[in-house]
Motif scaffolding. Structure first.
Motif, PDB file in Angstrom:
ATOM      1  N   PRO A 113       6.880  11.755  -3.204  1.00  0.00           N
ATOM      2  CA  PRO A 113       8.219  11.522  -3.743  1.00  0.00           C
ATOM      3  C   PRO A 113       8.902  10.238  -3.263  1.00  0.00           C
ATOM      4  N   SER A 114       8.708   9.880  -2.006  1.00  0.00           N
ATOM      5  CA  SER A 114       9.358   8.664  -1.511  1.00  0.00           C
ATOM      6  C   SER A 114       8.690   8.195  -0.232  1.00  0.00           C
ATOM      7  N   LYS A 115       9.096   7.009   0.194  1.00  0.00           N
ATOM      8  CA  LYS A 115       8.573   6.468   1.456  1.00  0.00           C
ATOM      9  C   LYS A 115       8.982   7.351   2.632  1.00  0.00           C
ATOM     10  N   GLN A 116      10.137   7.999   2.524  1.00  0.00           N
ATOM     11  CA  GLN A 116      10.630   8.843   3.615  1.00  0.00           C
ATOM     12  C   GLN A 116       9.648   9.971   3.929  1.00  0.00           C
ATOM     13  N   VAL A 117       8.960  10.465   2.910  1.00  0.00           N
ATOM     14  CA  VAL A 117       7.978  11.527   3.125  1.00  0.00           C
ATOM     15  C   VAL A 117       6.845  11.021   4.009  1.00  0.00           C
ATOM     16  N   LEU A 118       6.563   9.730   3.931  1.00  0.00           N
ATOM     17  CA  LEU A 118       5.511   9.132   4.754  1.00  0.00           C
ATOM     18  C   LEU A 118       5.990   8.849   6.171  1.00  0.00           C
ATOM     19  N   GLY A 119       7.214   9.178   6.482  1.00  0.00           N
ATOM     20  CA  GLY A 119       7.715   8.984   7.841  1.00  0.00           C
ATOM     21  C   GLY A 119       8.718   7.853   7.940  1.00  0.00           C
ATOM     22  N   GLY A 120       9.031   7.195   6.842  1.00  0.00           N
ATOM     23  CA  GLY A 120      10.026   6.136   6.856  1.00  0.00           C
ATOM     24  C   GLY A 120       9.477   4.789   7.280  1.00  0.00           C
ATOM     25  N   ALA A 121       8.474   4.790   8.133  1.00  0.00           N
ATOM     26  CA  ALA A 121       7.870   3.532   8.585  1.00  0.00           C
ATOM     27  C   ALA A 121       6.543   3.363   7.848  1.00  0.00           C
ATOM     28  N   PHE A 122       5.822   2.348   8.235  1.00  0.00           N
ATOM     29  CA  PHE A 122       4.499   2.163   7.638  1.00  0.00           C
ATOM     30  C   PHE A 122       3.532   3.086   8.378  1.00  0.00           C
TER      31      PHE A 122
ATOM     32  N   GLU B 234       0.829  -1.209   0.000  1.00  0.00           N
ATOM     33  CA  GLU B 234       0.000   0.000   0.000  1.00  0.00           C
ATOM     34  C   GLU B 234       0.866   1.263   0.000  1.00  0.00           C
ATOM     35  N   VAL B 235       1.984   1.215   0.730  1.00  0.00           N
ATOM     36  CA  VAL B 235       2.912   2.350   0.732  1.00  0.00           C
ATOM     37  C   VAL B 235       3.487   2.544  -0.670  1.00  0.00           C
ATOM     38  N   GLU B 236       3.886   1.442  -1.309  1.00  0.00           N
ATOM     39  CA  GLU B 236       4.409   1.524  -2.682  1.00  0.00           C
ATOM     40  C   GLU B 236       3.370   2.127  -3.626  1.00  0.00           C
ATOM     41  N   ASP B 237       2.114   1.692  -3.495  1.00  0.00           N
ATOM     42  CA  ASP B 237       1.038   2.229  -4.330  1.00  0.00           C
ATOM     43  C   ASP B 237       0.861   3.725  -4.100  1.00  0.00           C
ATOM     44  N   MET B 238       0.900   4.139  -2.842  1.00  0.00           N
ATOM     45  CA  MET B 238       0.730   5.564  -2.532  1.00  0.00           C
ATOM     46  C   MET B 238       1.858   6.383  -3.140  1.00  0.00           C
ATOM     47  N   VAL B 239       3.069   5.890  -3.040  1.00  0.00           N
ATOM     48  CA  VAL B 239       4.219   6.620  -3.577  1.00  0.00           C
ATOM     49  C   VAL B 239       4.101   6.720  -5.094  1.00  0.00           C
ATOM     50  N   SER B 240       3.709   5.623  -5.753  1.00  0.00           N
ATOM     51  CA  SER B 240       3.656   5.628  -7.216  1.00  0.00           C
ATOM     52  C   SER B 240       2.428   6.334  -7.780  1.00  0.00           C
TER      53      SER B 240
END
Length: 177
Positions: free
Chosen positions: A77-86, A66-72
C-alpha cells in the motif's frame, strides 16, 4: 518440543514474500522479522552490529526507485508499510546468516524452512527451463515440417497451374476426322 514441531509456515506464505530485485530472489527485512518473531528494528540492529557477515550478495538496501517499484508492482500500500526508510533485502545466503546473528530457536528453524522454500523455487525454475527447452524443440520441428509442407504445396500448385492443352490422339485414325 522443538519450535519446528509447534510452528509451521506454508510454502505459499513464504513464496509470496520472495521478490526479484537486481536479479536476485530476496526477502524484505520486515517480512523476515515477522517470520522470525522479532521486531524489524531488532533485526536491523543485529545486522548493523554484524555488518561484516552480510556482504552485498547476502544483503542490500533498496534504492528509492526500487521501493517505488515494489509499492507499485507488489500490492504494497505505501512506503510506510516497508518501514518508512529504505528497507534491507536478504538473499538466500543472507537469510541463513540472519539465523546466526539472531540466535533464537525460532529464527534458526524458520531460516531452515525458508531455505527449503528457496530450494523448491530453484527446482521449479529448473523444471520450467526444461519444459521450455522441450517446447522450443517441438516448435523448431513444427517449423521445419511447415517449411516442407509449403514446398510440397508449391510443387503441387505448379502442376495445377499448368494449362491443359488438348492432346493429340494417338493410335488408328479414320479419314475425315
Amino acid at each position: 518440543m522443538s519450535v519446528l514441531n509447534t510452528v509451521s509456515i506454508p510454502d505459499e506464505v513464504v513464496m509470496k514474500k520472495i521478490y526479484m530485485i537486481r536479479g536476485h530472489k530476496v526477502m524484505l527485512d520486515r517480512d523476515l522479522a515477522e517470520i522470525y518473531g522479532v521486531k524489524a528494528i531488532r533485526l536491523r540492529e543485529q545486522v548493523k552490529r554484524n555488518k561484516e557477515r552480510f556482504p552485498e550478495n547476502f544483503m542490500m538496501q533498496l534504492t528509492e526507485a526500487e521501493v517505488e517499484d515494489m509499492v507499485s508492482q507488489n500490492a504494497i500500500p505505501s512506503k510506510q508499510v516497508l518501514g518508512g526508510a529504505f528497507p534491507y533485502v536478504f538473499t538466500e545466503h543472507g537469510v541463513l546468516m540472519l539465523s546466526n546473528v539472531l540466535k533464537s530457536e525460532k529464527a534458526i528453524q524458520m531460516s531452515i524452512r525458508i531455505i527449503e522454500v528457496f530450494v523448491k523455487l530453484r527446482e521449479v525454475i529448473l523444471l520450467h527451463k526444461d519444459v521450455s527447452l522441450l517446447v522450443e524443440q517441438v516448435e523448431k520441428k513444427l517449423i521445419k515440417q511447415d517449411e516442407k509442407i509449403e514446398v510440397l504445396f508449391t510443387y503441387l500448385s505448379k502442376f495445377i497451374e499448368k494449362e491443359e492443352q488438348p492432346r493429340t490422339e494417338i493410335g488408328f485414325k479414320r479419314k475425315g476426322k
